[in-house]
Design an enzyme around this catalytic site. Sequence first.
Site, PDB file in Angstrom:
ATOM      1  N   HIS A   1     -14.987 -27.534   5.787  1.00 12.53           N
ATOM      2  CA  HIS A   1     -13.767 -27.612   6.589  1.00 12.53           C
ATOM      3  C   HIS A   1     -13.754 -28.954   7.311  1.00 12.53           C
ATOM      4  O   HIS A   1     -14.789 -29.410   7.795  1.00 12.53           O
ATOM      5  CB  HIS A   1     -13.763 -26.452   7.591  1.00 12.53           C
ATOM      6  CG  HIS A   1     -12.629 -26.516   8.561  1.00 12.53           C
ATOM      7  ND1 HIS A   1     -11.327 -26.646   8.158  1.00 12.53           N
ATOM      8  CD2 HIS A   1     -12.606 -26.487   9.925  1.00 12.53           C
ATOM      9  CE1 HIS A   1     -10.561 -26.682   9.223  1.00 12.53           C
ATOM     10  NE2 HIS A   1     -11.302 -26.589  10.309  1.00 12.53           N
TER      11      HIS A   1
ATOM     12  N   ASN B   1      -7.267 -32.294  10.768  1.00  9.93           N
ATOM     13  CA  ASN B   1      -7.587 -30.887  10.537  1.00  9.93           C
ATOM     14  C   ASN B   1      -6.288 -30.130  10.224  1.00  9.93           C
ATOM     15  O   ASN B   1      -5.468 -29.914  11.110  1.00  9.93           O
ATOM     16  CB  ASN B   1      -8.258 -30.325  11.803  1.00  9.93           C
ATOM     17  CG  ASN B   1      -8.654 -28.869  11.661  1.00  9.93           C
ATOM     18  OD1 ASN B   1      -8.313 -28.210  10.683  1.00  9.93           O
ATOM     19  ND2 ASN B   1      -9.369 -28.363  12.644  1.00  9.93           N
TER      20      ASN B   1
ATOM     21  N   CYS C   1      -9.488 -21.341  10.982  1.00 14.01           N
ATOM     22  CA  CYS C   1      -9.911 -22.327   9.984  1.00 14.01           C
ATOM     23  C   CYS C   1     -10.706 -21.704   8.836  1.00 14.01           C
ATOM     24  O   CYS C   1     -11.033 -22.392   7.868  1.00 14.01           O
ATOM     25  CB  CYS C   1     -10.699 -23.445  10.655  1.00 14.01           C
ATOM     26  SG  CYS C   1      -9.642 -24.380  11.771  1.00 14.01           S
TER      27      CYS C   1
HETATM   28  O1  UT7 Z   1     -11.110 -26.383  13.223  1.00 17.06           O
HETATM   29  C1  UT7 Z   1     -11.185 -25.792  14.458  1.00 17.06           C
HETATM   30  C2  UT7 Z   1     -12.449 -26.067  15.075  1.00 17.06           C
HETATM   31  N1  UT7 Z   1     -12.342 -27.187  15.974  1.00 17.06           N
HETATM   32  C3  UT7 Z   1     -13.336 -28.062  16.014  1.00 17.06           C
HETATM   33  O2  UT7 Z   1     -14.251 -27.979  15.221  1.00 17.06           O
HETATM   34  C4  UT7 Z   1     -13.306 -29.128  17.091  1.00 17.06           C
HETATM   35  C5  UT7 Z   1     -14.657 -29.224  17.740  1.00 17.06           C
HETATM   36  N2  UT7 Z   1     -14.728 -30.192  18.796  1.00 17.06           N
HETATM   37  C6  UT7 Z   1     -14.589 -31.525  18.597  1.00 17.06           C
HETATM   38  O3  UT7 Z   1     -14.331 -31.965  17.502  1.00 17.06           O
HETATM   39  C7  UT7 Z   1     -14.853 -32.453  19.760  1.00 17.06           C
HETATM   40  O4  UT7 Z   1     -15.413 -31.728  20.829  1.00 17.06           O
HETATM   41  C8  UT7 Z   1     -13.578 -33.217  20.242  1.00 17.06           C
HETATM   42  C9  UT7 Z   1     -13.166 -34.245  19.225  1.00 17.06           C
HETATM   43  C10 UT7 Z   1     -12.460 -32.237  20.492  1.00 17.06           C
HETATM   44  C11 UT7 Z   1     -13.878 -33.956  21.551  1.00 17.06           C
HETATM   45  O5  UT7 Z   1     -14.966 -34.843  21.367  1.00 17.06           O
HETATM   46  P1  UT7 Z   1     -16.193 -34.854  22.387  1.00 17.06           P
HETATM   47  O6  UT7 Z   1     -17.102 -35.907  21.940  1.00 17.06           O
HETATM   48  O7  UT7 Z   1     -16.729 -33.455  22.487  1.00 17.06           O
HETATM   49  O8  UT7 Z   1     -15.497 -35.314  23.715  1.00 17.06           O
HETATM   50  P2  UT7 Z   1     -15.417 -34.555  25.119  1.00 17.06           P
HETATM   51  O9  UT7 Z   1     -14.518 -33.366  25.027  1.00 17.06           O
HETATM   52  O10 UT7 Z   1     -16.788 -34.353  25.647  1.00 17.06           O
HETATM   53  O11 UT7 Z   1     -14.696 -35.642  25.997  1.00 17.06           O
HETATM   54  C12 UT7 Z   1     -15.357 -36.892  26.283  1.00 17.06           C
HETATM   55  C13 UT7 Z   1     -14.391 -37.731  27.082  1.00 17.06           C
HETATM   56  C14 UT7 Z   1     -13.758 -37.002  28.264  1.00 17.06           C
HETATM   57  O12 UT7 Z   1     -13.612 -37.921  29.324  1.00 17.06           O
HETATM   58  P3  UT7 Z   1     -14.676 -37.952  30.511  1.00 17.06           P
HETATM   59  O13 UT7 Z   1     -14.660 -36.592  31.130  1.00 17.06           O
HETATM   60  O14 UT7 Z   1     -15.995 -38.302  29.868  1.00 17.06           O
HETATM   61  O15 UT7 Z   1     -14.136 -39.028  31.399  1.00 17.06           O
HETATM   62  C15 UT7 Z   1     -12.403 -36.628  27.753  1.00 17.06           C
HETATM   63  O16 UT7 Z   1     -11.440 -36.497  28.761  1.00 17.06           O
HETATM   64  O17 UT7 Z   1     -13.313 -38.148  26.229  1.00 17.06           O
HETATM   65  C16 UT7 Z   1     -12.074 -37.823  26.871  1.00 17.06           C
HETATM   66  N3  UT7 Z   1     -11.089 -37.567  25.848  1.00 17.06           N
HETATM   67  C17 UT7 Z   1     -10.364 -38.535  25.281  1.00 17.06           C
HETATM   68  N4  UT7 Z   1     -10.312 -39.866  25.506  1.00 17.06           N
HETATM   69  C18 UT7 Z   1      -9.470 -40.573  24.759  1.00 17.06           C
HETATM   70  C19 UT7 Z   1     -10.767 -36.394  25.268  1.00 17.06           C
HETATM   71  N5  UT7 Z   1      -9.826 -36.578  24.323  1.00 17.06           N
HETATM   72  C20 UT7 Z   1      -9.555 -37.910  24.325  1.00 17.06           C
HETATM   73  C21 UT7 Z   1      -8.685 -38.731  23.577  1.00 17.06           C
HETATM   74  N6  UT7 Z   1      -8.677 -40.055  23.821  1.00 17.06           N
HETATM   75  N7  UT7 Z   1      -7.875 -38.234  22.599  1.00 17.06           N
END
Ligand code: UT7
Length: 329
Positions: free
Chosen positions: A254, A284, A113
Amino acid sequence: MRNVKISAFGCYVPPGVLTNQDLEKMVDTTDEWILTRTGIHERHIAAPEVATSDLAVEAAKLALAQRGIEASELDAIIVCTVTPDHLFPSTACLVQDRLGAKNVWGFDLISACCSFLYGMTTAAAMVGSGMHNRVMVIGADTMSRIIDYTDRATCVLFGDGAGAFIFEPAAEGEVGYVGHKHMIDGSGASVLRMPAGGSRLPPSHETVEQRLHFVKQEGQAVFKFAVKHMGDISAQLLAQHGLKTEDVAVMVPHQANLRIINACADRLKMPLEHVMINIQRYGNTTSGTLPLATRDAVDQGMLKKGDYVLFAAVGAGFTVGASLWRWEI
Ligand code: UT7
């Protein structure tokens, strides 16, 4: 070193749109989860026969038209991408041929990125040193080709898109490039990557079966790193040049997650009305986010000639960077 400016830009996204409602039918997710956790409403997706060079060529043509020059008047083309058409020949060669840019050399630049940001700095050095007079930097990615549409944790985040800037010597009284600060940290290499397809894990039946040719991400680790480092490197760059947040007309970050952008702006004490955000429409697009967001900042009247504009990004690697310019268009 002579002063270098961005003299033109052009952006292109493919017409196909993938909405959150579409994704609800593909994986176990909801529009509400995607909007509240990422800020993304929809993203553009290229048709199956369209590759990264096709997006890059469209963006390049628009930048050339805005500048009113022919491709043959360019000296170099840098294509910033993590989704080249092939590992070789480089996408820059394919773009050169399609544009009829007869007098250029060029190459692909792969830094996740931060690719476009690092491309801007490379072009600033090429033009600033007097080596070249016109360098085009294109950020283009067809992320849909390396995203696993059965993995809800990644497939909601990314989209396809491209943008191009032309770099030239600044005119009398213009400033353009002010400075940059970049950093890479390979200790974070495992948290965001495409495991297979390179020399470490060449393509095989096993790698395909295990879906290792797709983006894998530990979201929270990337999130925390991005918030800290995108804000901190921007603050360091401003301090190096004796500038304060309020001197910057627009920050172009970004676009990976709206919560990352908000937290970073908060860390920098940058009012959100001075931060360009368009993640809701594109998701993204990796190398495409900075030019696409810059174009929208200009279109929305946020960015005007003479303004300070601060670009910042964090990506896989980790790669980190900020770049400060006076906008001279
Ligand atoms: O440009 C490259 C760099 N990339 C980034 O900057 C991305 C950085 N990371 C993020 O943007 C975030 O971490 C995400 C958007 C990827 C995820 O958000 P989060 O608030 O960190 O969620 P999490 O990974 O902690 O997941 C929370 C919950 C989990 O369920 P449990 O374990 O709490 O039951 C996940 O399984 O949300 C669940 N989950 C979803 N639920 C519905 C993960 N993806 C989804 C989804 N829909 N698409």
